[in-house]
Motif scaffolding. Sequence first.
Motif, PDB file in Angstrom:
ATOM      1  N   LYS A  78       0.824  -1.225   0.000  1.00 12.24           N
ATOM      2  CA  LYS A  78       0.000   0.000   0.000  1.00 12.24           C
ATOM      3  C   LYS A  78       0.854   1.270   0.000  1.00 12.24           C
ATOM      4  N   SER A  79       1.793   1.332   0.976  1.00  9.49           N
ATOM      5  CA  SER A  79       2.602   2.561   1.066  1.00  9.49           C
ATOM      6  C   SER A  79       3.477   2.714  -0.174  1.00  9.49           C
ATOM      7  N   SER A  80       3.957   1.590  -0.703  1.00  8.65           N
ATOM      8  CA  SER A  80       4.809   1.669  -1.905  1.00  8.65           C
ATOM      9  C   SER A  80       4.021   2.287  -3.055  1.00  8.65           C
ATOM     10  N   THR A  94      11.420   1.365  -2.361  1.00 11.94           N
ATOM     11  CA  THR A  94      10.318   0.925  -1.495  1.00 11.94           C
ATOM     12  C   THR A  94      10.710  -0.297  -0.664  1.00 11.94           C
ATOM     13  N   SER A  99       7.191  -0.567   7.974  1.00  9.30           N
ATOM     14  CA  SER A  99       5.771  -0.879   8.078  1.00  9.30           C
ATOM     15  C   SER A  99       5.027   0.330   8.654  1.00  9.30           C
ATOM     16  N   THR A 100       3.877   0.646   8.071  1.00  5.66           N
ATOM     17  CA  THR A 100       3.091   1.791   8.546  1.00  5.66           C
ATOM     18  C   THR A 100       2.395   1.393   9.852  1.00  5.66           C
ATOM     19  N   GLY A 123      -1.458  -2.321   7.717  1.00  5.47           N
ATOM     20  CA  GLY A 123      -2.028  -3.657   7.498  1.00  5.47           C
ATOM     21  C   GLY A 123      -2.533  -4.306   8.776  1.00  5.47           C
ATOM     22  N   ASP A 185       4.568  -8.327 -11.120  1.00  3.58           N
ATOM     23  CA  ASP A 185       5.811  -8.334 -11.904  1.00  3.58           C
ATOM     24  C   ASP A 185       6.522  -9.682 -11.843  1.00  3.58           C
TER      25      ASP A 185
HETATM   26  N1  GTP Z   1       7.791  -7.264  -6.419  1.00  9.42           N
HETATM   27  C1  GTP Z   1       7.084  -6.242  -5.956  1.00  9.42           C
HETATM   28  N2  GTP Z   1       7.266  -5.820  -4.674  1.00  9.42           N
HETATM   29  C2  GTP Z   1       6.520  -4.776  -4.235  1.00  9.42           C
HETATM   30  C3  GTP Z   1       5.580  -4.122  -5.074  1.00  9.42           C
HETATM   31  N3  GTP Z   1       4.984  -3.141  -4.338  1.00  9.42           N
HETATM   32  C4  GTP Z   1       5.541  -3.176  -3.112  1.00  9.42           C
HETATM   33  N4  GTP Z   1       6.473  -4.153  -3.044  1.00  9.42           N
HETATM   34  C5  GTP Z   1       7.293  -4.516  -1.879  1.00  9.42           C
HETATM   35  O1  GTP Z   1       6.460  -4.976  -0.841  1.00  9.42           O
HETATM   36  C6  GTP Z   1       7.022  -4.660   0.425  1.00  9.42           C
HETATM   37  C7  GTP Z   1       5.992  -4.067   1.338  1.00  9.42           C
HETATM   38  O2  GTP Z   1       5.591  -2.834   0.850  1.00  9.42           O
HETATM   39  P1  GTP Z   1       4.849  -1.730   1.741  1.00  9.42           P
HETATM   40  O3  GTP Z   1       4.460  -0.647   0.799  1.00  9.42           O
HETATM   41  O4  GTP Z   1       5.657  -1.360   2.905  1.00  9.42           O
HETATM   42  O5  GTP Z   1       3.557  -2.531   2.214  1.00  9.42           O
HETATM   43  P2  GTP Z   1       2.348  -2.005   3.117  1.00  9.42           P
HETATM   44  O6  GTP Z   1       1.138  -2.666   2.585  1.00  9.42           O
HETATM   45  O7  GTP Z   1       2.331  -0.516   3.156  1.00  9.42           O
HETATM   46  O8  GTP Z   1       2.741  -2.614   4.516  1.00  9.42           O
HETATM   47  P3  GTP Z   1       2.220  -2.170   5.990  1.00  9.42           P
HETATM   48  O9  GTP Z   1       2.671  -0.763   6.172  1.00  9.42           O
HETATM   49  O10 GTP Z   1       2.902  -3.126   6.904  1.00  9.42           O
HETATM   50  O11 GTP Z   1       0.740  -2.321   5.994  1.00  9.42           O
HETATM   51  C8  GTP Z   1       8.212  -3.716   0.145  1.00  9.42           C
HETATM   52  O12 GTP Z   1       9.408  -4.446   0.272  1.00  9.42           O
HETATM   53  C9  GTP Z   1       8.017  -3.315  -1.309  1.00  9.42           C
HETATM   54  O13 GTP Z   1       9.253  -3.086  -1.995  1.00  9.42           O
HETATM   55  C10 GTP Z   1       5.420  -4.588  -6.424  1.00  9.42           C
HETATM   56  O14 GTP Z   1       4.624  -4.082  -7.237  1.00  9.42           O
HETATM   57  N5  GTP Z   1       6.204  -5.659  -6.793  1.00  9.42           N
END
Ligand code: GTP
Length: 404
Positions: A78-80, A94, A99-100, A123, A185
């Motif tokens: 989500k945050s990414s 990212t 973690s948020t 999450g 991906d």
């Molecule tokens: N391969 C891949 N990895 C991704 C993608 N988007 C995010 N990630 C990876 O997923 C992991 C978690 O990403 P976050 O954005 O921190 O996830 P979140 O849902 O915000 O997590 P919480 O804050 O714990 O709820 C990171 O290591 C990112 O690099 C994607 O499109 N492809």
Amino acid sequence: MTTSSSSSKVVSEYIEVEEEETLSLGYCDDDDDDDDDFNTFTDGDLDCSCEGGGGFSDPLSGEVKPRILLMGLRRSGKSSIQKVVFHKMSPNETLFLESTNKICREDVSNSSFVSFQIWDFPGQIDFFDPTFDYEMIFRGTGALIFVIDSQDDYVEALCRLHLTVTRAYKVNPDINFEVFIHKVDGLSDDAKIEKQRDIHKRANDDLADAGLERIHLCFYLTSIYDHSIFEAFSKVVQKLIPQLPTLENLLNIFISNSGIEKAFLFDVVSKIYIATDSSPVDMQTYELCCDMIDVVIDISCIYGLTEVETGQPYDKESMAIIHLNNTTVMYLKEVTKFLALVCFLREENFERKGIIDYNFHCFKTAIQEVFDVRVQVQKNRKLLSQRRRSKQALTPNGVLSNQR
Ligand SMILES: Nc1nc2c(ncn2[C@@H]2O[C@H](COP(=O)(O)OP(=O)(O)OP(=O)(O)O)[C@@H](O)[C@H]2O)c(=O)[nH]1
């Protein structure tokens, strides 16, 4: 993408300047350049912070911004998504996102038409905890994006999706439910289609079992490592733009009178396309448009800002023509300081550039008129809201009770 590190710095400064200007149009915005500037709410803050006098739910407020919620399990991405789309973070960075642990709210007011709030939910948060006013959260929501990590086991995510959607629908049946099947991906084309089919079937079966077939879920295959995330976000945002049919109509009229095959109206900063003509969109065309915007901004940053250091990389003079080697021409022109029109046309039709430019001039004037109406409506709302508040501040004998 071609954005160099130096140019991305300038682009982020550019975002700040734009936001200041948007403020003068009656929007309320926060400086959103880095984490520290996010409006973050702790669990306890949440209730009061969102329903203040000028909040979304105030029908007379001049600052009516649709709310987009980003939900999903931990580490689903989500945050990414938010960082890559709205902060120009490179996808590889990212990996280091923490973690948020709070709900992060961000106001996005990049363009005259793109103006909304994104709420990123951690999450692990249990937003059905009685201390959370989830009714208030869903009541003011335009779109709920539920992110599912396609590289992980998604059984739990589907349960959570069902729970979230059914609760949200009960509070607000007008929410658009968008499911991002994310991180595709790492999957082959066949695996992507199979995952989408399976998730689509299971999610809809769960709704049918609960007698909620009328809830419509939209599915998108997304990844931050390509343009799919921008395309998906474009579609989510478009649904929240009330002027969309007018914009599409204007684009249809423009292209049919100018010998143009396809035209997109882009928000330059986020590369979200806010409207296109009614012919189908293919991913490759969209990617080419994004690359063209990057080229224009990069070239402008490198060669266009030498004399006036405070200048913008995108302004009234911005335009570009790219001849592809398949007899197609790409034509980009500035529409407003936030928006660009990117068109695809055949080389032979580009010979009538004078007509195209004249038609573009008419198109631009029409867009300005749509924008003026919107600004006027918002000003009127603001005025009404101010009047209502000052009325409330009057005591029964007509004297202001709380003059400062
Ligand atoms: N391969 C891949 N990895 C991704 C993608 N988007 C995010 N990630 C990876 O997923 C992991 C978690 O990403 P976050 O954005 O921190 O996830 P979140 O849902 O915000 O997590 P919480 O804050 O714990 O709820 C990171 O290591 C990112 O690099 C994607 O499109 N492809």
